[in-house]
Scaffold this motif. Sequence first.
Motif, PDB file in Angstrom:
ATOM      1  N   HIS A 131      35.727  41.880  36.874  1.00 24.81           N
ATOM      2  CA  HIS A 131      35.992  40.308  37.028  1.00 24.81           C
ATOM      3  C   HIS A 131      34.888  39.588  36.089  1.00 24.81           C
ATOM      4  O   HIS A 131      34.013  39.192  36.330  1.00 24.81           O
ATOM      5  CB  HIS A 131      35.987  39.892  38.499  1.00 24.81           C
ATOM      6  CG  HIS A 131      36.905  40.664  39.335  1.00 24.81           C
ATOM      7  ND1 HIS A 131      38.270  40.620  39.369  1.00 24.81           N
ATOM      8  CD2 HIS A 131      36.618  41.459  40.460  1.00 24.81           C
ATOM      9  CE1 HIS A 131      38.602  41.293  40.352  1.00 24.81           C
ATOM     10  NE2 HIS A 131      37.798  41.685  40.995  1.00 24.81           N
ATOM     11  N   ASN A 138      43.604  40.015  36.779  1.00 22.50           N
ATOM     12  CA  ASN A 138      45.003  39.814  37.336  1.00 22.50           C
ATOM     13  C   ASN A 138      45.397  40.845  38.317  1.00 22.50           C
ATOM     14  O   ASN A 138      45.985  41.850  38.320  1.00 22.50           O
ATOM     15  CB  ASN A 138      45.990  39.866  36.148  1.00 22.50           C
ATOM     16  CG  ASN A 138      47.370  39.599  36.728  1.00 22.50           C
ATOM     17  OD1 ASN A 138      47.619  39.636  37.697  1.00 22.50           O
ATOM     18  ND2 ASN A 138      48.203  39.412  35.583  1.00 22.50           N
ATOM     19  N   VAL A 165      41.104  35.227  44.407  1.00 24.80           N
ATOM     20  CA  VAL A 165      42.404  35.185  43.745  1.00 24.80           C
ATOM     21  C   VAL A 165      43.401  34.579  44.991  1.00 24.80           C
ATOM     22  O   VAL A 165      43.589  35.254  46.098  1.00 24.80           O
ATOM     23  CB  VAL A 165      43.154  36.332  43.360  1.00 24.80           C
ATOM     24  CG1 VAL A 165      44.480  36.146  42.378  1.00 24.80           C
ATOM     25  CG2 VAL A 165      41.958  37.015  42.313  1.00 24.80           C
ATOM     26  N   GLY A 276      43.121  32.086  40.296  1.00 20.85           N
ATOM     27  CA  GLY A 276      41.954  32.443  40.496  1.00 20.85           C
ATOM     28  C   GLY A 276      40.881  31.455  40.639  1.00 20.85           C
ATOM     29  O   GLY A 276      40.890  30.519  39.915  1.00 20.85           O
TER      30      GLY A 276
END
Length: 362
Positions: A131, A138, A165, A276
């Motif tokens: 991340h 994703n 997310v 996100g």
Amino acid sequence: MIPMVDLKKQYQLLKSEMDEQLQQVFDATQFILGPNVMAFEKEAAAYLKVKHALSCASGTDALHLALRAAGIKEGDEVITSTFTFIATAEAICYVGATPVFVDIDPKTFNLDPELVAQAITPRTRAIIPVHLFGQPANMPALMALAKQHKLITIEDCAQSFGAAVNGTMTGSFGIAGCHSFFPSKNLGCYGDGGMVTTDDDKLAADIRVLRNHGSQQRYHHDVIGYNSRLDEIQAAILRVKLRHIDTFNRERRRAAHTYSRLLAGSVITPFEDGIGNHVYHQYTVLTPKRDAIMQKLTAAQIANAIYYPIPLHRQKAFQHDYADISLPISEKVASECMSLPIYPELTDEQIGTIVNTIKSAL
Ligand SMILES: *Cc1c(COP(=O)(O)O)cnc(C)c1O
């Protein structure tokens, strides 16, 4: 002088809470696997909505312990991003597995799920999404791929503590989430520290043993493990900071959004995908005028940095195996990216000064 991150300012703001907690550790003089470590693990697990949080000595160790406990070994291929800090790939090498570097989405700088799908072979055992810069990868697409191909997912959350997310925390998607508490991270201690999060009871039990010399009962060693523990001093510091992490991340987002409003049209500002919750470990822009901007900023005593100038497949350490491979998006991003100072205490006035300096270079 504006630094990349102002740890002194943050300590001054937290000083009374911090000093009180530290004094208690010194008075108790129990420094390894003591009450603060146990309490921090409980508090961090509750915050991240996971069953287990196992602290360890660094984010690199968290990745290593998670890979080893998940049974990744020699002959296995592990897919990860080429555009990340080296530790992600080092951990794969530590267990004897082969890192398979995949290119990124040019907007998010994170693994492109379509390219991940193309890189899967019969030897692929795991995917490590990173991340990067605090922007969640994703995960809906990557988790679907992992499920379809029966792959293990281990998240590199070193830069994403508190990011989510659609409300699901990074570090709670895969079998394991690996966190770093290096001082400059969103949740940082005053030395090295790390943590693995998991909902898997067996993985948690194995990591608990591995981090402490392969031992469950003192001087009884079931496997060859490691010395990889968070110490009480760092745990006490992290307990104080965990109480403020939502404020820290909110203030990082405030600073980022101020930057993006003022810099729109001058450079390519960070993308947010709307699902996100980007926590802006770094504020990274793209510009073909990078050299000129960096020179102006440095002359004005404003810190700036390139994260990262060389994708992993181009590093000397991996040259042997990846000499013929081209991952063009990462190569282009690496040649045009630059990161600006970002931290919760950065003021809008400081951001104005930084933006004006950048505009004067264009
Ligand atoms: C910082 C970092 C690590 C390693 O964490 P350490 O605590 O420094 O060992 C791993 N991956 C990424 C993406 C990082 O930024």
